[in-house]
Scaffold this motif. Sequence first.
Motif, short mmCIF file in Angstrom:
data_model
loop_
_atom_site.label_atom_id
_atom_site.label_comp_id
_atom_site.label_asym_id
_atom_site.label_seq_id
_atom_site.Cartn_x
_atom_site.Cartn_y
_atom_site.Cartn_z
N TYR A 157 2.45 2.05 -3.43
CA TYR A 157 1.35 2.22 -4.38
C TYR A 157 0.71 3.59 -4.23
O TYR A 157 0.51 4.32 -5.22
CB TYR A 157 0.32 1.12 -4.14
CG TYR A 157 -0.97 1.24 -4.93
CD1 TYR A 157 -0.98 1.15 -6.32
CD2 TYR A 157 -2.19 1.42 -4.28
CE1 TYR A 157 -2.16 1.23 -7.05
CE2 TYR A 157 -3.38 1.51 -4.99
CZ TYR A 157 -3.36 1.42 -6.37
OH TYR A 157 -4.54 1.52 -7.08
N LEU A 158 0.41 3.97 -3.00
CA LEU A 158 -0.22 5.27 -2.75
C LEU A 158 0.77 6.41 -2.94
O LEU A 158 0.40 7.48 -3.44
CB LEU A 158 -0.82 5.29 -1.34
CG LEU A 158 -1.96 4.30 -1.09
CD1 LEU A 158 -2.35 4.28 0.38
CD2 LEU A 158 -3.18 4.64 -1.95
N ALA A 159 2.02 6.20 -2.55
CA ALA A 159 3.03 7.25 -2.71
C ALA A 159 3.22 7.59 -4.19
O ALA A 159 3.34 8.76 -4.57
CB ALA A 159 4.35 6.80 -2.09
N ALA A 160 3.23 6.57 -5.05
CA ALA A 160 3.43 6.80 -6.48
C ALA A 160 2.24 7.50 -7.12
O ALA A 160 2.39 8.18 -8.14
CB ALA A 160 3.68 5.46 -7.18
N GLY A 161 1.05 7.33 -6.52
CA GLY A 161 -0.16 7.91 -7.11
C GLY A 161 -0.64 9.17 -6.44
O GLY A 161 -1.71 9.69 -6.78
N GLY A 162 0.12 9.68 -5.48
CA GLY A 162 -0.29 10.90 -4.78
C GLY A 162 -1.29 10.68 -3.67
O GLY A 162 -1.90 11.64 -3.17
N LEU A 215 0.81 -1.22 0.00
CA LEU A 215 0.00 0.00 0.00
C LEU A 215 0.85 1.27 0.00
O LEU A 215 0.52 2.23 -0.72
CB LEU A 215 -0.92 0.01 1.23
CG LEU A 215 -2.14 -0.90 1.17
CD1 LEU A 215 -2.77 -1.03 2.56
CD2 LEU A 215 -3.16 -0.37 0.17
N ALA A 216 1.91 1.30 0.78
CA ALA A 216 2.70 2.53 0.91
C ALA A 216 3.31 2.97 -0.41
O ALA A 216 3.10 4.12 -0.84
CB ALA A 216 3.76 2.36 1.99
N ALA A 274 10.58 5.17 6.96
CA ALA A 274 11.07 6.54 6.88
C ALA A 274 11.56 6.91 5.49
O ALA A 274 11.65 8.08 5.14
CB ALA A 274 12.19 6.75 7.90
N ASP A 275 11.85 5.91 4.67
CA ASP A 275 12.35 6.15 3.31
C ASP A 275 11.27 6.86 2.48
O ASP A 275 10.10 6.45 2.50
CB ASP A 275 12.70 4.80 2.67
CG ASP A 275 13.46 4.96 1.36
OD1 ASP A 275 12.99 5.70 0.47
OD2 ASP A 275 14.53 4.33 1.23
N PRO A 276 11.65 7.92 1.74
CA PRO A 276 10.66 8.64 0.91
C PRO A 276 9.96 7.75 -0.11
O PRO A 276 8.88 8.11 -0.61
CB PRO A 276 11.52 9.69 0.20
CG PRO A 276 12.71 9.88 1.09
CD PRO A 276 12.97 8.55 1.71
N HIS A 277 10.56 6.61 -0.42
CA HIS A 277 9.94 5.66 -1.35
C HIS A 277 8.54 5.27 -0.89
O HIS A 277 7.67 4.97 -1.72
CB HIS A 277 10.83 4.41 -1.44
CG HIS A 277 10.23 3.28 -2.19
ND1 HIS A 277 10.02 3.32 -3.56
CD2 HIS A 277 9.78 2.06 -1.79
CE1 HIS A 277 9.48 2.18 -3.95
NE2 HIS A 277 9.32 1.40 -2.91
N PHE A 278 8.31 5.29 0.43
CA PHE A 278 7.02 4.90 0.98
C PHE A 278 6.08 6.09 1.15
O PHE A 278 4.96 5.92 1.66
CB PHE A 278 7.21 4.21 2.34
CG PHE A 278 7.99 2.93 2.27
CD1 PHE A 278 7.46 1.81 1.67
CD2 PHE A 278 9.27 2.86 2.79
CE1 PHE A 278 8.17 0.63 1.59
CE2 PHE A 278 10.01 1.67 2.72
CZ PHE A 278 9.45 0.56 2.11
#
Length: 296
Positions: free
Chosen positions: A97-102, A94-95, A136-140
Amino acid sequence: MKNFLLAGAALSLITACSQAAAPAKPEAPAVEMVETVPELSPLQVAMNDSARSDEEKARDAWRHPVETLEFFGVEPSDTVIEIWPGGGWYTNILAPYLAAGGGTLVAAGFDPAAAPDEERRKRTESRLAEFKANYADPHFGTIEYSVFSGISGPLAAPGSADAVLTFRNVHNWMSGGYTEKFFTDAFAALKPGGVLGVVEHRLPSTATQDPTGATGYVHEDFVKARAIAAGFEFAGPSEINANPADTADHPFGVWTLPPNSKSTGSDGNTPDGFDPMRYADIGESDRMTLKFVKPE
């Protein structure tokens, strides 16, 4: 006669020259065979995320994350509240997936204030701190945090979430005596039209329901009744996570099956005739997958 022979020879020569002068047919250009690779959906990309361990991916065959989230209608731009994410099996999908889509993920974890003693409160706080450090990684993306318990406050600002998701938790709330509170809190957090997605170990309708959920198995009708009482409309079931081989009557409840594969009781003893392979062959539990919607 001589003239006739000469004419014939001349005709043969002309024919031969004509044949020799005929241009050769050009060779067809070689066609390079290119293998077409199917384009992955954003959810499939997230399922293959590098943050997921091999052990997590091995359970996809039982938990069907892409199909489950598609059934719930989770979009990459959504605000999603995941209740009690535990070790992060679904969070790892989820993390990103949602991070990539805003979108936004709200992880509603265990509530330290609800711990029965100081030792367990500190343990809960330590686990929450560890969970936050893992993401904590911005990837998430920027994960927001909340808690849920029998005494907790709102899951999020009222009417702010597109989806509230819970995976195999209802039996825990039955044990704690605050199942109804979960459905009420989820309803308050969702926008009109928002989705509540529930996955839970399923008890056959012919079996007697333990009101404390001690075996880990729950009747579908129990879940539906609590959701509808909180104001939800039932949008339908899915058999994505069904396992017909699971009879739900095992010596140590659902924890007899993989991935726990429990084989001893609290006394440390194994029942006579216990065959661990029998339960390994069943696989993971039979699960209901239910979708509810907050009316517009």
